[in-house]
Structures are given as structure tokens and as C-alpha cells.
Motif scaffolding. Structure first.
Motif, mmCIF file in Angstrom:
data_model
loop_
_atom_site.group_PDB
_atom_site.id
_atom_site.type_symbol
_atom_site.label_atom_id
_atom_site.label_comp_id
_atom_site.label_asym_id
_atom_site.label_seq_id
_atom_site.Cartn_x
_atom_site.Cartn_y
_atom_site.Cartn_z
ATOM 1 N N MET A 117 7.082 8.521 2.477
ATOM 2 C CA MET A 117 5.263 8.425 1.818
ATOM 3 C C MET A 117 5.102 8.002 0.389
ATOM 4 O O MET A 117 3.877 7.867 -0.102
ATOM 5 C CB MET A 117 4.879 8.969 2.832
ATOM 6 C CG MET A 117 2.997 8.673 3.402
ATOM 7 S SD MET A 117 2.989 7.132 3.730
ATOM 8 C CE MET A 117 1.469 6.227 2.917
ATOM 9 N N LEU A 118 5.880 9.595 0.110
ATOM 10 C CA LEU A 118 5.576 9.296 -1.367
ATOM 11 C C LEU A 118 5.692 8.845 -2.246
ATOM 12 O O LEU A 118 5.312 8.301 -3.389
ATOM 13 C CB LEU A 118 5.644 11.368 -1.725
ATOM 14 C CG LEU A 118 4.765 12.327 -1.420
ATOM 15 C CD1 LEU A 118 3.524 12.904 -2.447
ATOM 16 C CD2 LEU A 118 4.333 12.283 -0.129
ATOM 17 N N ALA A 119 6.518 7.966 -1.786
ATOM 18 C CA ALA A 119 6.723 6.889 -2.584
ATOM 19 C C ALA A 119 5.972 5.893 -3.408
ATOM 20 O O ALA A 119 6.007 5.236 -4.269
ATOM 21 C CB ALA A 119 8.826 6.052 -2.186
ATOM 22 N N ILE B 42 0.449 3.114 -5.448
ATOM 23 C CA ILE B 42 -0.927 3.051 -5.177
ATOM 24 C C ILE B 42 -1.704 3.412 -6.584
ATOM 25 O O ILE B 42 -2.943 2.728 -6.859
ATOM 26 C CB ILE B 42 -1.357 4.637 -4.132
ATOM 27 C CG1 ILE B 42 -0.921 4.137 -3.062
ATOM 28 C CG2 ILE B 42 -2.499 4.983 -4.663
ATOM 29 C CD1 ILE B 42 -0.961 5.143 -2.367
ATOM 30 N N LYS B 43 -1.034 3.668 -7.164
ATOM 31 C CA LYS B 43 -1.733 4.210 -8.847
ATOM 32 C C LYS B 43 -1.529 3.177 -10.183
ATOM 33 O O LYS B 43 -2.316 3.034 -10.732
ATOM 34 C CB LYS B 43 -0.236 5.646 -9.751
ATOM 35 C CG LYS B 43 -0.620 6.570 -9.422
ATOM 36 C CD LYS B 43 0.076 7.471 -10.209
ATOM 37 C CE LYS B 43 -0.236 9.133 -9.330
ATOM 38 N NZ LYS B 43 1.098 10.283 -10.345
ATOM 39 N N ASP C 137 2.443 -1.645 0.843
ATOM 40 C CA ASP C 137 3.482 -0.952 1.187
ATOM 41 C C ASP C 137 2.380 0.825 2.113
ATOM 42 O O ASP C 137 3.332 1.359 3.231
ATOM 43 C CB ASP C 137 4.184 -0.413 0.143
ATOM 44 C CG ASP C 137 5.002 -1.756 -0.460
ATOM 45 O OD1 ASP C 137 5.542 -2.508 0.333
ATOM 46 O OD2 ASP C 137 4.846 -2.069 -1.661
ATOM 47 N N ALA C 138 2.357 1.324 0.879
ATOM 48 C CA ALA C 138 1.635 3.013 1.544
ATOM 49 C C ALA C 138 0.944 2.815 2.690
ATOM 50 O O ALA C 138 0.641 3.349 3.986
ATOM 51 C CB ALA C 138 0.250 3.268 0.365
ATOM 52 N N ARG D 79 -6.438 8.908 0.738
ATOM 53 C CA ARG D 79 -7.363 9.737 0.588
ATOM 54 C C ARG D 79 -7.258 8.917 -1.420
ATOM 55 O O ARG D 79 -8.223 8.791 -2.030
ATOM 56 C CB ARG D 79 -7.377 11.163 0.178
ATOM 57 C CG ARG D 79 -8.793 11.810 -0.902
ATOM 58 C CD ARG D 79 -8.496 13.402 -0.389
ATOM 59 N NE ARG D 79 -7.018 13.590 -1.605
ATOM 60 C CZ ARG D 79 -6.284 14.268 -0.872
ATOM 61 N NH1 ARG D 79 -6.722 14.664 0.144
ATOM 62 N NH2 ARG D 79 -5.338 15.418 -1.675
ATOM 63 N N GLU D 80 -5.794 8.627 -1.566
ATOM 64 C CA GLU D 80 -5.463 8.174 -3.579
ATOM 65 C C GLU D 80 -5.761 6.366 -3.483
ATOM 66 O O GLU D 80 -6.754 6.192 -3.898
ATOM 67 C CB GLU D 80 -4.152 8.495 -3.604
ATOM 68 C CG GLU D 80 -3.571 10.010 -3.813
ATOM 69 C CD GLU D 80 -4.379 10.372 -4.733
ATOM 70 O OE1 GLU D 80 -4.973 9.712 -5.961
ATOM 71 O OE2 GLU D 80 -5.126 11.746 -5.244
ATOM 72 N N ILE D 81 -5.801 6.192 -2.195
ATOM 73 C CA ILE D 81 -6.135 4.605 -2.142
ATOM 74 C C ILE D 81 -7.741 4.132 -2.502
ATOM 75 O O ILE D 81 -8.160 3.669 -2.959
ATOM 76 C CB ILE D 81 -5.581 4.179 -0.297
ATOM 77 C CG1 ILE D 81 -3.823 3.647 -1.181
ATOM 78 C CG2 ILE D 81 -6.166 3.110 -0.426
ATOM 79 C CD1 ILE D 81 -3.851 3.489 0.877
#
Length: 234
Positions: free
Chosen positions: A149-151, A156-157, A163-164, A188-190
Motif C-alpha cells: 500500500m505504501l509503495a 500518488i505523488k 494502483d493505489a 486522503r493523499e489522493i
């Protein structure tokens, strides 16, 4: 640049009182997710500073640190690998990626995953097939799933969310709170970059999202909208 020299540096920075706090914070007690881990009480900024100092450490020495019983030594090794990955050529990056995957057993707490997965796993798989992420997200190992998940933070950035979102959907029924937090965080980052995309995902899935996952995902929403999601009134 020897392991004894690095350990001497860490010993000078150690703090027994801080170590005791860290052992509670990172859940090192019997039956907890960090069971048996050992801490020295070295602050993360100091580990980052040392990683810059030892950024050219040879692979065998980095591997020894990564396989250490001491949490800070593993953390330092990962900071060094991230720095080496960023400046490495394709061959060097592949070597670091392979080393990372071969030593997942030692990347066994959320801070270790979060400082490294997006850079090394996400970085190497950019533009390549994501089969490995699918394998990791289906693992019975908590940390493998969090690595997957963190990959996706790497993508996302850069404004790539597919993928996320795909992995988030696979993890909706995950039993562990640390996965709920990771998925909610990535959603949230998305939303920070594309609120409509996050909103579309939530519209479909929020009724069956674990509460913690949902709370993390909507943390930055206006209060009225946040409450509507929490009350199931969307």
C-alpha cells in the motif's frame, strides 16, 4: 565506514528513557505487532543525519545493519538504501530492490515500511508490471501488505492513482488497524490532489470501510461532509 564505527556513533546517541517510551509506542510487548523488538532511543533526525554520513556504505554492511536485532540499526540501513536508490543507476537500483524484498522479514514495523517502501518498491516498479504489489497485498504478513500500500505513494505523488485505488479495494476487509490507517492515509493523499477521484471511490466503498480507514480518508474534509460520511448519510 565500518559497522563498529556506526554502532559507536549510535551508542553515543542512545537514550535509555526514550528507548523505553519507544518500546511501548511501537508495541513491542508479548502478542503485540512489534513483539520483541529492541530500541536504543536514538532520534529519527539523528538517524537521517547518520544515513547521509554513511550513504556510501557497502552492501554487505548495509545488509548487516538491516538484519540487526536493534530497531535503529534497521532504520538507519533503510535510510541509507533510500539514498543509494535515489542516485543509483538501473543496475544498482535493481540490486537494492532485490535486497529489500529478500529482507522483508526485517522491515517489520510501520516506521520502517513508511520510510522506505514508496522510494524503493514504488520507485523500482514505476513503469513496470505491478505483479509484486498484488502478491504482497495478498500476503498473510501485515508488513508485506503495508509495503504494497505504501509503495503506491510514489505514484500518488505523481498524480497516478489507479494502483493505489486497486490495492485499497483489495484491503477493505483487512483485519488489521495498521492497514486501515495505511489505506485511509493513501486515500486522503489522493484527495489532496484530486478530490473527485477520492470521492468516487468513497461513494462506492465507504459503507463497508472499517471506521479507522474511513476516518483517515476523510480527515481533511469539511466538518459537515465528514459527519455525513460517518453517519452514512452520503
Amino acid at each position: 565506514m565500518t559497522i563498529p564505527a556506526i554502532r559507536s556513533q549510535l551508542a553515543l546517541l542512545a537514550d535509555a528513557q526514550r528507548a523505553a517510551i519507544q518500546m511501548r509506542f511501537f508495541k513491542t510487548g508479548p502478542g503485540e505487532y512489534g513483539e520483541g523488538d529492541r530500541f536504543m532511543g536514538v532520534r529519527v533526525p539523528e538517524l537521517r543525519r547518520l544515513s547521509r554520513l554513511y550513504r556510501d556504505l557497502d552492501t554487505d554492511s548495509v545488509k548487516k545493519l538491516l538484519r540487526s536485532a536493534i530497531h535503529e540499526e534497521r532504520h538507519l540501513a533503510l535510510f541509507i538504501l533510500v539514498l543509494q536508490f535515489k542516485v543509483g543507476d538501473t543496475r544498482q537500483r535493481r540490486k537494492i530492490y532485490d535486497l529489500y524484498l529478500a529482507n522483508l522479514a526485517f522491515i517489520n514495523n510501520w516506521d520502517l515500511v513508511d520510510c522506505s517502501a514508496e522510494h524503493i518498491v514504488g520507485g523500482w516498479l514505476e513503469g513496470r508490471k505491478k505483479t509484486r504489489l498484488v502478491t504482497l497485498v495478498r500476503s498473510t504478513d501485515l508488513w508485506h501488505r503495508r509495503v504494497a500500500m505504501l509503495a503506491t505513494f510514489h505514484y500518488i505523488k505523481k498524480g497516478h492513482f489507479a494502483d493505489a485505488l486497486h490495492l485499497a479495494e483489495q484491503l477493505l476487509a483487512d483485519p488489521h488497524d495498521l492497514i486501515h490507517k495505511a489505506v485511509g492515509w493513501m486515500l486522503r493523499e489522493i484527495g489532496k490532489r484530486d478530490l473527485a477521484t477520492e470521492g468516487a471511490f468513497l461513494q462506492t466503498h465507504y459503507p463497508r470501510m472499517p471506521r479507522t480507514m474511513l476516518r483517515y480518508a476523510i480527515e481533511k474534509f469539511p466538518e459537515a461532509r465528514r459527519q455525513a460520511y460517518l453517519k452514512g448519510a452520503i
